[in-house]
Design a protein around this motif. Structure first.
Motif, PDB file in Angstrom:
ATOM      1  N   ILE A  72       9.024 -11.520  -7.508  1.00  0.00           N
ATOM      2  CA  ILE A  72       8.417 -10.422  -8.289  1.00  0.00           C
ATOM      3  C   ILE A  72       9.507 -10.021  -9.322  1.00  0.00           C
ATOM      4  O   ILE A  72       9.031  -9.458 -10.381  1.00  0.00           O
ATOM      5  CB  ILE A  72       7.933  -9.503  -7.145  1.00  0.00           C
ATOM      6  N   VAL A  73      10.431  -9.792  -9.076  1.00  0.00           N
ATOM      7  CA  VAL A  73      11.703  -9.374  -9.913  1.00  0.00           C
ATOM      8  C   VAL A  73      11.841 -10.142 -10.900  1.00  0.00           C
ATOM      9  O   VAL A  73      11.723  -9.809 -12.243  1.00  0.00           O
ATOM     10  CB  VAL A  73      13.008  -9.564  -9.233  1.00  0.00           C
ATOM     11  N   ASN A  74      11.745 -11.745 -10.991  1.00  0.00           N
ATOM     12  CA  ASN A  74      11.688 -12.643 -11.942  1.00  0.00           C
ATOM     13  C   ASN A  74      10.511 -12.401 -12.872  1.00  0.00           C
ATOM     14  O   ASN A  74      10.675 -12.601 -14.131  1.00  0.00           O
ATOM     15  CB  ASN A  74      11.740 -13.954 -11.452  1.00  0.00           C
ATOM     16  N   THR A  75       9.257 -12.328 -12.269  1.00  0.00           N
ATOM     17  CA  THR A  75       8.166 -11.879 -13.109  1.00  0.00           C
ATOM     18  C   THR A  75       8.329 -10.943 -14.213  1.00  0.00           C
ATOM     19  O   THR A  75       7.793 -10.844 -15.126  1.00  0.00           O
ATOM     20  CB  THR A  75       7.060 -12.040 -12.113  1.00  0.00           C
ATOM     21  N   CYS A  76       8.666  -9.693 -13.365  1.00  0.00           N
ATOM     22  CA  CYS A  76       8.833  -8.426 -14.121  1.00  0.00           C
ATOM     23  C   CYS A  76       9.812  -8.678 -15.150  1.00  0.00           C
ATOM     24  O   CYS A  76       9.583  -7.919 -16.320  1.00  0.00           O
ATOM     25  CB  CYS A  76       9.191  -7.530 -13.172  1.00  0.00           C
ATOM     26  N   THR A  77      10.919  -9.197 -14.922  1.00  0.00           N
ATOM     27  CA  THR A  77      12.153  -9.415 -16.095  1.00  0.00           C
ATOM     28  C   THR A  77      11.278 -10.039 -17.408  1.00  0.00           C
ATOM     29  O   THR A  77      11.483  -9.768 -18.582  1.00  0.00           O
ATOM     30  CB  THR A  77      13.245 -10.101 -15.729  1.00  0.00           C
ATOM     31  N   ILE A  78      10.393 -10.944 -17.091  1.00  0.00           N
ATOM     32  CA  ILE A  78       9.698 -11.817 -18.148  1.00  0.00           C
ATOM     33  C   ILE A  78       8.763 -10.826 -19.002  1.00  0.00           C
ATOM     34  O   ILE A  78       8.747 -10.911 -20.225  1.00  0.00           O
ATOM     35  CB  ILE A  78       9.095 -13.024 -17.437  1.00  0.00           C
ATOM     36  N   ILE A  79       8.118  -9.880 -18.245  1.00  0.00           N
ATOM     37  CA  ILE A  79       7.223  -9.119 -18.939  1.00  0.00           C
ATOM     38  C   ILE A  79       7.823  -8.275 -19.695  1.00  0.00           C
ATOM     39  O   ILE A  79       7.602  -7.814 -20.926  1.00  0.00           O
ATOM     40  CB  ILE A  79       6.411  -8.370 -17.549  1.00  0.00           C
ATOM     41  N   ALA A  80       9.011  -7.609 -18.948  1.00  0.00           N
ATOM     42  CA  ALA A  80       9.759  -6.637 -19.615  1.00  0.00           C
ATOM     43  C   ALA A  80      10.703  -7.344 -21.058  1.00  0.00           C
ATOM     44  O   ALA A  80      10.622  -6.575 -22.293  1.00  0.00           O
ATOM     45  CB  ALA A  80      10.861  -6.156 -18.793  1.00  0.00           C
ATOM     46  N   GLY A  81      11.003  -8.496 -20.833  1.00  0.00           N
ATOM     47  CA  GLY A  81      11.632  -9.161 -22.042  1.00  0.00           C
ATOM     48  C   GLY A  81      10.549  -9.493 -23.249  1.00  0.00           C
ATOM     49  O   GLY A  81      10.814  -9.467 -24.491  1.00  0.00           O
ATOM     50  N   THR A  82       9.398  -9.834 -22.850  1.00  0.00           N
ATOM     51  CA  THR A  82       8.128 -10.074 -23.664  1.00  0.00           C
ATOM     52  C   THR A  82       7.896  -8.738 -24.503  1.00  0.00           C
ATOM     53  O   THR A  82       7.741  -8.941 -25.748  1.00  0.00           O
ATOM     54  CB  THR A  82       6.999 -10.681 -22.895  1.00  0.00           C
ATOM     55  N   LEU A  83       7.730  -7.641 -23.657  1.00  0.00           N
ATOM     56  CA  LEU A  83       7.448  -6.333 -24.452  1.00  0.00           C
ATOM     57  C   LEU A  83       8.573  -6.118 -25.536  1.00  0.00           C
ATOM     58  O   LEU A  83       7.930  -5.679 -26.521  1.00  0.00           O
ATOM     59  CB  LEU A  83       7.175  -5.399 -23.365  1.00  0.00           C
ATOM     60  N   LEU A  84       9.894  -6.228 -25.135  1.00  0.00           N
ATOM     61  CA  LEU A  84      11.054  -5.949 -25.797  1.00  0.00           C
ATOM     62  C   LEU A  84      10.851  -6.637 -27.309  1.00  0.00           C
ATOM     63  O   LEU A  84      10.996  -6.439 -28.091  1.00  0.00           O
ATOM     64  CB  LEU A  84      12.162  -6.021 -25.229  1.00  0.00           C
ATOM     65  N   GLY A  85      10.756  -8.097 -26.899  1.00  0.00           N
ATOM     66  CA  GLY A  85      10.689  -8.946 -27.909  1.00  0.00           C
ATOM     67  C   GLY A  85       9.433  -9.044 -28.936  1.00  0.00           C
ATOM     68  O   GLY A  85       9.656  -9.025 -30.132  1.00  0.00           O
ATOM     69  N   ALA A  86       8.276  -8.437 -28.318  1.00  0.00           N
ATOM     70  CA  ALA A  86       7.094  -8.255 -29.267  1.00  0.00           C
ATOM     71  C   ALA A  86       7.408  -7.010 -30.089  1.00  0.00           C
ATOM     72  O   ALA A  86       6.866  -7.090 -31.358  1.00  0.00           O
ATOM     73  CB  ALA A  86       5.736  -7.941 -28.348  1.00  0.00           C
ATOM     74  N   TRP A  87       7.902  -6.126 -29.682  1.00  0.00           N
ATOM     75  CA  TRP A  87       8.414  -4.949 -30.379  1.00  0.00           C
ATOM     76  C   TRP A  87       9.199  -5.544 -31.489  1.00  0.00           C
ATOM     77  O   TRP A  87       9.174  -4.878 -32.807  1.00  0.00           O
ATOM     78  CB  TRP A  87       8.908  -3.966 -29.569  1.00  0.00           C
ATOM     79  N   MET A  88      10.185  -6.223 -31.195  1.00  0.00           N
ATOM     80  CA  MET A  88      11.156  -6.738 -32.368  1.00  0.00           C
ATOM     81  C   MET A  88      10.485  -7.697 -33.317  1.00  0.00           C
ATOM     82  O   MET A  88      10.677  -7.705 -34.440  1.00  0.00           O
ATOM     83  CB  MET A  88      12.400  -7.620 -31.740  1.00  0.00           C
ATOM     84  N   HIS A  89       9.495  -8.305 -32.972  1.00  0.00           N
ATOM     85  CA  HIS A  89       8.742  -9.332 -33.725  1.00  0.00           C
ATOM     86  C   HIS A  89       8.177  -8.828 -35.028  1.00  0.00           C
ATOM     87  O   HIS A  89       8.314  -9.557 -36.054  1.00  0.00           O
ATOM     88  CB  HIS A  89       7.424  -9.894 -32.833  1.00  0.00           C
ATOM     89  N   ARG A  90       7.665  -7.629 -34.890  1.00  0.00           N
ATOM     90  CA  ARG A  90       7.032  -7.126 -36.294  1.00  0.00           C
ATOM     91  C   ARG A  90       8.190  -6.860 -37.313  1.00  0.00           C
ATOM     92  O   ARG A  90       7.791  -6.912 -38.610  1.00  0.00           O
ATOM     93  CB  ARG A  90       6.545  -5.611 -35.820  1.00  0.00           C
ATOM     94  N   GLY A  91       9.308  -6.761 -37.054  1.00  0.00           N
ATOM     95  CA  GLY A  91      10.481  -6.251 -38.190  1.00  0.00           C
ATOM     96  C   GLY A  91      11.244  -7.702 -38.388  1.00  0.00           C
ATOM     97  O   GLY A  91      12.207  -7.394 -39.333  1.00  0.00           O
TER      98      GLY A  91
END
Length: 230
Positions: free
Chosen positions: A5-24
């Motif tokens: 569960i922790v592993n899955t959540c970290t991927i979701i969190a990392g993806t959200l952070l990376g997607a925010w960076m993606h725009r710039g």
């Protein structure tokens, strides 16, 4: 299952952070990230395969697995079906990139000693150290993937959950079902698949890696037949 569960959540969190960076991120920097991810995939895949060769009791099993699994996967057109599915939910021009990114990310997240041994140790001993370590690595990886391919990379999270959950349940039900010998064979085959993804990211060869997924079933069936005959 807390580790998974922790592993899955970290991927979701990392993806959200990376997607925010993606725009710039400018296109030329995204190309550098594509190249970096390709090289990293080659290194990780080759390391997994070569490191487990000495542990294999059946040196030609991986060849048989790749051959049989590849033919079966091509017949099912797994790679094509997956990319067409991604194409329906992606902007035109980005679909192939996202499809390649998801295929590579899923393999990197799922095929590795930490991701495969972690759930087994968690089920048998209640020790989540492997999975927590894997979660840290996946957080960094998912951030990089999402900064390159966008928010669609979050689809890799439920795949990881089901994958690790499968290993956890099998180990929980039968501690002898997943042996070290079987794990070695799976890592050899999985390492080759990751290497194929790296070649695709570097635009050297489209190996249609997802068509090789059935190859992972061949060692499982071999060990199952062997145990029934003994």
């Amino acid at each position: 299952m807390i580790g998974t569960i922790v592993n899955t959540c970290t991927i979701i969190a990392g993806t959200l952070l990376g997607a925010w960076m993606h725009r710039g991120i400018k296109e030329k920097y995204k190309e550098v990230l594509y190249t970096g991810l390709g090289l990293a995939s080659l290194a990780i895949g080759l390391n997994a395969t070569i490191a487990n060769f000495p542990k294999s009791d059946y040196p030609v099993l991986f060849i048989v697995a790749i051959a049989i699994g590849g033919v079966f996967g091509t017949w099912l057109d797994i790679d094509g079906r997956f990319k067409r599915l991604v194409n329906r939910h992606s902007k035109e021009g980005n679909a192939n990139r996202l499809g390649d990114g998801l295929a590579t990310a899923i393999l990197l997240y799922c095929i590795g000693p930490l991701s495969m041994l972690g759930p087994v140790i968690s089920a048998l001993k209640g020790d989540h150290t492997f999975l927590f370590t894997n979660a840290t690595l996946d957080f960094v990886s998912s951030t990089i993937f999402a900064s390159t391919y966008g928010l669609g990379m979050v689809l890799a999270a439920p795949v990881l959950f089901c994958w690790q959950g499968m290993f956890y349940l099998i180990a929980y039900i039968s501690s002898s079902a997943i042996s070290e010998a079987l794990m070695a064979e799976l890592l050899i085959v999985g390492g080759l698949m990751i290497t194929g993804s790296g070649l695709a990211l570097l635009s050297l060869k489209d190996c249609k890696t997802l068509n090789l997924l059935p190859s992972l079933l061949v060692p499982v069936l071999w060990f199952l037949i062997k145990s029934l005959m003994s």
